[in-house]
Structures are given as structure tokens and as C-alpha cells.
Design an enzyme around this catalytic site. Structure first.
Site, PDB file in Angstrom:
ATOM      1  N   ARG A  42       0.781  -1.039  -0.038  1.00 24.57           N
ATOM      2  CA  ARG A  42      -0.016   0.088  -0.073  1.00 24.57           C
ATOM      3  C   ARG A  42       0.683   1.288   0.018  1.00 24.57           C
ATOM      4  NH1 ARG A  42      -3.003  -3.272   3.886  1.00 24.57           N
ATOM      5  NH2 ARG A  42      -4.942  -3.561   2.964  1.00 24.57           N
ATOM      6  N   GLY A 185       0.456  -8.987  22.699  1.00 17.70           N
ATOM      7  CA  GLY A 185       0.239  -9.143  21.335  1.00 17.70           C
ATOM      8  C   GLY A 185      -0.525 -10.177  20.770  1.00 17.70           C
ATOM      9  N   GLU A 188      -5.687  -8.426  18.663  1.00 18.86           N
ATOM     10  CA  GLU A 188      -5.501  -6.960  17.962  1.00 18.86           C
ATOM     11  C   GLU A 188      -6.050  -5.893  18.836  1.00 18.86           C
ATOM     12  OE1 GLU A 188      -3.925  -6.798  15.052  1.00 18.86           O
ATOM     13  OE2 GLU A 188      -3.781  -8.758  14.577  1.00 18.86           O
ATOM     14  N   LYS A 203     -13.088 -20.220   9.017  1.00 16.18           N
ATOM     15  CA  LYS A 203     -12.135 -21.243   9.107  1.00 16.18           C
ATOM     16  C   LYS A 203     -13.249 -22.492   9.246  1.00 16.18           C
ATOM     17  CE  LYS A 203      -8.324 -18.842  11.482  1.00 16.18           C
ATOM     18  NZ  LYS A 203      -7.634 -18.673  12.691  1.00 16.18           N
TER      19      LYS A 203
END
Length: 437
Positions: A42, A185, A188, A203
Site C-alpha cells: 500500500r 500481542g 488486535e 475457518k
């Protein structure tokens, strides 16, 4: 073999590092060297540290990169529905092979990708879309094609598994466990896709499609997240010799009309500590497959992270590159069975129901009558003073009921009627019970 890499974030960067660090081995396994033709990103000016790649390979023109005649394989690790769908359909129709980790796109519109692959004659591989580095989709897609799979049960989201494991280990509530997962971590900044079950549902759709030779999309999956799971639920599970996991469950069985059908669902559930999935902790994933001839099979490992996911991506790159050099392609999509998807109401499960009831004679009889009216059999009942306090008659009491197996619609209707009883102060919690307790 010339690769176009779409995306160079956490996973894309690891793909580049593995390509560079294992170049000689990969070339030997494939029979030709792998070269990066270009990397679509990007923003060109972003600092990518010591990434071992020529800076001139970066471009913001993903479509232009895909259309280049010298590109053999397109690797997509951008994610999302658009523009990824347009890019991959373009590549596949042009006869290029595609490797993707895009679970959301495959669950939303995998049919478009498979149709484009059939039209162009290239390969479509997506091992990294479910359970990261765990070799799972290829066994379902190829190794078990001589068998009949009846059920797939899995923990396929590392964030929610970490949260529920932390709640079980420490007694913390959901909010505290989520905060810890974010600090470490595992979660999110916006954890909605994980904690509300969207990630696991995508999934589950992919797993069901492969296991049952039927196109199953995200809209076909019943989805519930873990935000309503409380510390009290976890404690109650422990008292029963259980733990709580966010499960994806895909099962084959007869529908209400007696036709063979499949049900696909994602929701938190209690499972006994002796179940193979109960000991899967931290952010690990595991999938339990039940096949007629092979019997029970367990797949376990790290289900997320840059390096594990990149490992699965590179495995697919090796496979499709070998095919291109040999002038062959992998078996096309297997959706011949085309089984209908049963609504959640027809799924067979069990409920664990915790009630706050009036502490007076006749309560248990009235509650049992509700279950009987809906043809739901009670397996166990545990009664005690409200809040687990000292024994002795007070105004309220706790009533914990575990049912036998019944259709989910009957179980839900039972809970609905219980909520309307005067003697029921509140339905404190409702959790499904899986795994043969």
C-alpha cells in the site's frame, strides 16, 4: 519460478525472509529457483527494516504486477474481501497459480476463486488460511479423500483460546483476560473478529467444505463469540470436570426430512478434561477429525503468527511450483456431494443451564415440567443457596442443570420458557456441552 507477492506485512515479510534464507533448499525441492518478480504494497515509503529484498521490487500497482507475463505464481497475504478477490480472480483466469492465506475471502466467495481456477487451469492452494503452520487442509483435501469424514471439531482461533485458558488458570473475568492478551500481542487493538467468532466461523466454513465435499460459506455457519463467558461459567465448568473452549464443529448427519446434511457452528462450549482438545492451551490451535476408516485424528500446533503462517505459505508455493514445472495441476475443487446445510435448530447438543430461582417447595418440579414439555431430558441437577453461600433456606437458590442430547431448537425453547417463569429470577448462564461428558 517467478512469484508476485501481494502484501508485505507480518506474514509477507516472513515469506520474503524464508525465500531468501532457504533459497538453495527450496530450489532443490522444486527443481528450479524461486525468484520474487515484485511485491505489491500500500505504501512504498514504509520502513521495512533489514528485509533482504531489492527495494525496486516494491510497487503499489498490484493488478499490473499480476498481469505481467513473467509471473508464474501469485502469493496473496493482504487479507480482506476486496480488492483481493478481483486480484486473485484475474490471476487464476490468466492461468497463474495462486497461494493465499485469505480465510475471509475463501469463506465469503471461495466459489468464485475455484471457478476461476478451473477456467484458467492453474492451482489454488490455501493451507495457511486455517490453523497457521498446522498441516491440516492438505490432509483433508488429499490424504483423506479415500475415507468418509463424519465430524470435525476444532480450536482454530489462538486469541480466544488464550483468553479462555487465562480465565481457567487464574479465575479472571473476560475483560481482564482480554487485556492481558492485548498486552502480550495475542489480541488486535480491535479484537471483534476474534472474540465474536467471525475468524473461527470463516475457518469452519473452509473445513466443512473440504471435509464434506460441499460448498459451505460463512453465512452458513452459526456463530457465537466468547464475550458472554464469565468467571462463574469457568468455575462451574471446573466443578463438572470440564473446561470451556471456543469450538468450531462441522458434522454430517440427517436433517429433519431424513436427508443427509451437514451442520456447521462456532460457539463456546464445555468439554470434559479428558477430551483431546481440553489440554490445548495458550494460543495454540488443534483440530480433531473423526473419519470412518482412519478413526480419530488430531492436528495440533501454532495456529497464527508471521513465521508459522509463512511456513504454510511456502509449503503451498513449493507444491504449486512443482506442478507448473511438471505441466500438471492439483485436483480441482471437490464439491460433488452438494449437501444441504442444516439450521442450528436441528444441531444435536447439550445445555448447561444455571438458574437463579426462588427457594421454596415445588420449584424443581415446575422447572422439570418445562423440560418435559419440550421433550428435553435432564441428565444432572445441582442445587444450592444463591451465590454459593451458606446452606439454609433464603429467598433465592442456584439451580444448575445439564441436559441430555437434544435438538438445539428444543433446548433454546426450554430456556425461553424458563425465563418467563415467576419462580425463575434469572437465567444466569447458558453454555453448550460437547465431547461426551
Amino acid at each position: 519460478m517467478r512469484l508476485a507477492l501481494l502484501g508485505c506485512g507480518t506474514v509477507g515479510s516472513e515469506v520474503v525472509r524464508l525465500l531468501h534464507g532457504q533459497a538453495a533448499d527450496l530450489a532443490a525441492r522444486i527443481g528450479a529457483p524461486l525468484e520474487i518478480a515484485g511485491i505489491a504494497v500500500r505504501r512504498l515509503g514504509r520502513d521495512r527494516g533489514d528485509l533482504p529484498v531489492d527495494p525496486t521490487l516494491f510497487t503499489t500497482d498490484a493488478l499490473g504486477l499480476i498481469k505481467r507475463d513473467d509471473v508464474d505464481v501469485v502469493v496473496e497475504v493482504v487479507g480482506g474481501i476486496e480488492p483481493a478477490r478481483g486480484w486473485l480472480v484475474e490471476a487464476l483466469r490468466a492461468g497463474k497459480s495462486v497461494v493465499t492465506a485469505n480465510k475471509a475471502l475463501l469463506a465469503e466467495d471461495g466459489a468464485a476463486l475455484h471457478d476461476a481456477a478451473a477456467e484458467g487451469g492453474g492451482d489454488l492452494y490455501y493451507e495457511a488460511s486455517v490453523a497457521g503452520a498446522i498441516p491440516l487442509l492438505r490432509p483433508l483435501r488429499e490424504s483423506l479423500h479415500g475415507d468418509r469424514i463424519n465430524r470435525v471439531t476444532g480450536i482454530v482461533n489462538g486469541t480466544t483460546n488464550f483468553i479462555l485458558s487465562a480465565m481457567d488458570a487464574t479465575g479472571a473475568g473476560f475483560a481482564e483476560a482480554l487485556e492481558e492478551a492485548t498486552e502480550l500481542g495475542y489480541a488486535e487493538a480491535d479484537p471483534t473478529a476474534d472474540v465474536e467468532g467471525f475468524d473461527a466461523a470463516a475457518k469452519a466454513a473452509i473445513l466443512a467444505s473440504l471435509a464434506f465435499h460441499t460448498r459451505v460459506g460463512a453465512a452458513d455457519v452459526h456463530r457465537e463469540g466468547i464475550t458472554e463467558v464469565t468467571a462463574a461459567d469457568v468455575a462451574s465448568a471446573k466443578a463438572m470436570g470440564c473446561t470451556i473452549k471456543l469450538l468450531c464443529i462441522a458434522a454430517r448427519g440427517a436433517d429433519a426430512a431424513g436427508r443427509e446434511a451437514v451442520s456447521v457452528r462456532v460457539h463456546p462450549a464445555m468439554i470434559p478434561l479428558g477430551h483431546p482438545l481440553a489440554s490445548v492451551g495458550d494460543a495454540f490451535n488443534a483440530v480433531f477429525v473423526e473419519a470412518e476408516a482412519a478413526g480419530p485424528l488430531m492436528f495440533y500446533g501454532r495456529g497464527a503468527g508471521g513465521a508459522p503462517t509463512a511456513s504454510a505459505v511456502l509449503g503451498d508455493v513449493v507444491a504449486v511450483s512443482r506442478n507448473r514445472l511438471a505441466g500438471v495441476r492439483s485436483p480441482s475443487e471437490s464439491a460433488y456431494a452438494d449437501l444441504p446445510v442444516r439450521p442450528m435448530g436441528e444441531a444435536l447438543t447439550r445445555y448447561h443451564i444455571s438458574l437463579d430461582v426462588a427457594d421454596r417447595p415445588g420449584v424443581l418440579e415446575a422447572v422439570a415440567g418445562v423440560f418435559a414439555r419440550h421433550d428435553v431430558s435432564i441428565a444432572t441437577v445441582r442445587q444450592g443457596p444463591a451465590g454459593g453461600g451458606a446452606a439454609g433456606r433464603g429467598e433465592d437458590a442456584d439451580l444448575v442443570i445439564v441436559t441430555h442430547v437434544a435438538p438445539d431448537a428444543a433446548l433454546a425453547a426450554t430456556v425461553g420458557e424458563l425465563r418467563g417463569l415467576d419462580i425463575v429470577r434469572s437465567v444466569a448462564s447458558v453454555l453448550r456441552v460437547e465431547g461426551g461428558l
